[in-house]
Design an enzyme around this catalytic site. Structure first.
Site, PDB file in Angstrom:
ATOM      1  N   THR A  32      12.749  80.464  68.130  1.00 35.72           N
ATOM      2  CA  THR A  32      12.638  79.551  66.983  1.00 35.72           C
ATOM      3  C   THR A  32      11.242  79.681  66.360  1.00 35.72           C
ATOM      4  O   THR A  32      10.261  79.846  67.076  1.00 35.72           O
ATOM      5  CB  THR A  32      12.862  78.102  67.460  1.00 35.72           C
ATOM      6  N   GLY A  33      11.187  79.564  65.021  1.00 30.62           N
ATOM      7  CA  GLY A  33       9.903  79.619  64.324  1.00 30.62           C
ATOM      8  C   GLY A  33       9.898  80.731  63.294  1.00 30.62           C
ATOM      9  O   GLY A  33      10.894  81.456  63.132  1.00 30.62           O
ATOM     10  N   ASP A  85      11.172  85.735  71.265  1.00 30.20           N
ATOM     11  CA  ASP A  85      10.649  84.519  70.633  1.00 30.20           C
ATOM     12  C   ASP A  85       9.159  84.668  70.354  1.00 30.20           C
ATOM     13  O   ASP A  85       8.474  85.503  70.975  1.00 30.20           O
ATOM     14  CB  ASP A  85      10.890  83.320  71.576  1.00 30.20           C
ATOM     15  N   LYS A  98       3.797  77.154  73.792  1.00 26.44           N
ATOM     16  CA  LYS A  98       4.854  77.171  72.785  1.00 26.44           C
ATOM     17  C   LYS A  98       5.264  75.741  72.427  1.00 26.44           C
ATOM     18  O   LYS A  98       4.892  74.804  73.082  1.00 26.44           O
ATOM     19  CB  LYS A  98       6.080  77.930  73.320  1.00 26.44           C
ATOM     20  N   GLY A  99       6.072  75.638  71.363  1.00 20.99           N
ATOM     21  CA  GLY A  99       6.639  74.343  71.006  1.00 20.99           C
ATOM     22  C   GLY A  99       6.110  73.765  69.717  1.00 20.99           C
ATOM     23  O   GLY A  99       6.421  72.626  69.375  1.00 20.99           O
ATOM     24  N   GLY A 100       5.320  74.558  68.982  1.00 23.15           N
ATOM     25  CA  GLY A 100       4.829  74.077  67.689  1.00 23.15           C
ATOM     26  C   GLY A 100       5.971  73.641  66.777  1.00 23.15           C
ATOM     27  O   GLY A 100       5.835  72.719  65.985  1.00 23.15           O
ATOM     28  N   GLY A 101       7.122  74.304  66.932  1.00 22.82           N
ATOM     29  CA  GLY A 101       8.299  73.943  66.138  1.00 22.82           C
ATOM     30  C   GLY A 101       9.175  72.904  66.826  1.00 22.82           C
ATOM     31  O   GLY A 101      10.215  72.514  66.287  1.00 22.82           O
ATOM     32  N   GLU A 107      14.038  76.581  74.220  1.00 18.60           N
ATOM     33  CA  GLU A 107      13.409  77.905  74.352  1.00 18.60           C
ATOM     34  C   GLU A 107      13.216  78.241  75.828  1.00 18.60           C
ATOM     35  O   GLU A 107      13.498  79.359  76.276  1.00 18.60           O
ATOM     36  CB  GLU A 107      12.065  77.918  73.620  1.00 18.60           C
ATOM     37  N   LYS A 125      -2.679  84.782  67.547  1.00 21.68           N
ATOM     38  CA  LYS A 125      -2.181  83.940  68.638  1.00 21.68           C
ATOM     39  C   LYS A 125      -2.834  84.271  69.993  1.00 21.68           C
ATOM     40  O   LYS A 125      -2.604  83.575  70.968  1.00 21.68           O
ATOM     41  CB  LYS A 125      -0.658  84.102  68.768  1.00 21.68           C
TER      42      LYS A 125
HETATM   43  C1  5RP Z   1       8.768  76.794  68.286  1.00 19.62           C
HETATM   44  C2  5RP Z   1       7.846  77.758  68.944  1.00 19.62           C
HETATM   45  C3  5RP Z   1       7.381  78.916  68.142  1.00 19.62           C
HETATM   46  O1  5RP Z   1       7.640  80.089  68.841  1.00 19.62           O
HETATM   47  C4  5RP Z   1       5.908  78.800  67.907  1.00 19.62           C
HETATM   48  O2  5RP Z   1       5.634  77.540  67.322  1.00 19.62           O
HETATM   49  C5  5RP Z   1       5.399  79.921  66.989  1.00 19.62           C
HETATM   50  O3  5RP Z   1       5.886  79.716  65.695  1.00 19.62           O
HETATM   51  P1  5RP Z   1       5.612  80.749  64.524  1.00 19.62           P
HETATM   52  O4  5RP Z   1       6.314  82.009  64.873  1.00 19.62           O
HETATM   53  O5  5RP Z   1       6.198  80.050  63.314  1.00 19.62           O
HETATM   54  O6  5RP Z   1       4.124  80.925  64.403  1.00 19.62           O
HETATM   55  O7  5RP Z   1       7.471  77.637  70.082  1.00 19.62           O
HETATM   56  O8  5RP Z   1       9.069  75.704  69.111  1.00 19.62           O
END
Ligand code: 5RP
Length: 221
Positions: A32-33, A85, A98-101, A107, A125
């Protein structure tokens, strides 16, 4: 090269990495993301080379369906060959934050169900020590106060993510100010707080491979 372009490069490199492993029975786990979205878009080009996917969020399932890629319930999927991911932070041991989204629980479930976990990131990152990015913790709503007080004991400053409910009907506390010296130990300790569903440290089941895209090109960890 923009960050979006680097995310796309990492996603395309993941396709190159997994394509030789796929056959008509293969199930691919999808994260996700925005980086995972780039992977989904690239996966569409090879959708006839595998059976189906399992998604780590409703948003990713919708995007996969939009490309005409079948999405299975994890319980119906059997073996998941590979999980791909993004991440918010990656350290030199392939431990992730992880988990920003907000999709961290699903996940972690799909990652743990997969034979191989491939993480795709742009070079912004990469960190020496996890924790500059606030650590997401998914919490059963009635335990918010209890968990927040326990997280303060760990040296963090939890902040309730406003107007956000996870796909599982829970809330997220984003924990600021943690320097995560021992990721597997902190992952387990936070999981032990009653009311915690999951936290965003992915260290006990770290990535098997990290694909990093930078201005200089793509390399792996
Ligand atoms: C979502 C996540 C994403 O993998 C994480 O936030 C990175 O997001 P992005 O690819 O938009 O930078 O853990 O829950």
């Amino acid at each position: 090269m923009t960050q979006d372009t680097r995310k796309r490069r990492a996603a395309e490199a993941a396709i190159t990495e997994i394509a030789p492993l796929l056959d008509a029975k293969s199930v691919v786990g999808v994260g996700t993301g925005s980086t995972a979205n780039a992977f989904i878009d690239a996966l569409a080009a090879i959708k006839h080379t595998f059976d189906a996917t399992v998604a780590s969020s409703k948003a990713s399932a919708d995007r996969l369906n939009g490309h005409g890629i079948p999405v299975l319930d994890l319980n119906a999927a059997g073996e998941v060959l590979v999980y791909v991911d993004g991440a918010d932070e990656v350290d030199g041991n392939r431990c992730l934050l992880k988990g920003g989204g907000g999709a961290l629980t699903r996940e972690k479930i799909v990652a743990a169900s997969s034979e191989r976990f491939v993480c795709i990131v742009d070079d912004s990152k990469m960190v020496d020590t996890l924790g500059a990015f606030p650590l997401p913790v998914e919490v059963v709503p009635m335990a918010r106060g209890l968990v927040a007080r326990a997280l303060v004991e760990f040296g963090g400053a939890p902040e309730w993510r406003q107007e956000f409910t996870t796909d599982n009907g829970n809330i997220i506390l984003d924990v600021h100010g943690l320097k995560i010296a021992d990721p597997p130990a902190l992952e387990s300790a936070i999981n032990d707080i009653p009311g915690v569903v999951c936290n965003g440290v992915f260290a006990r089941n770290a990535a098997d491979l990290v694909i990093v895209a930078s201005h200089e090109g793509v390399h792996t960890l």
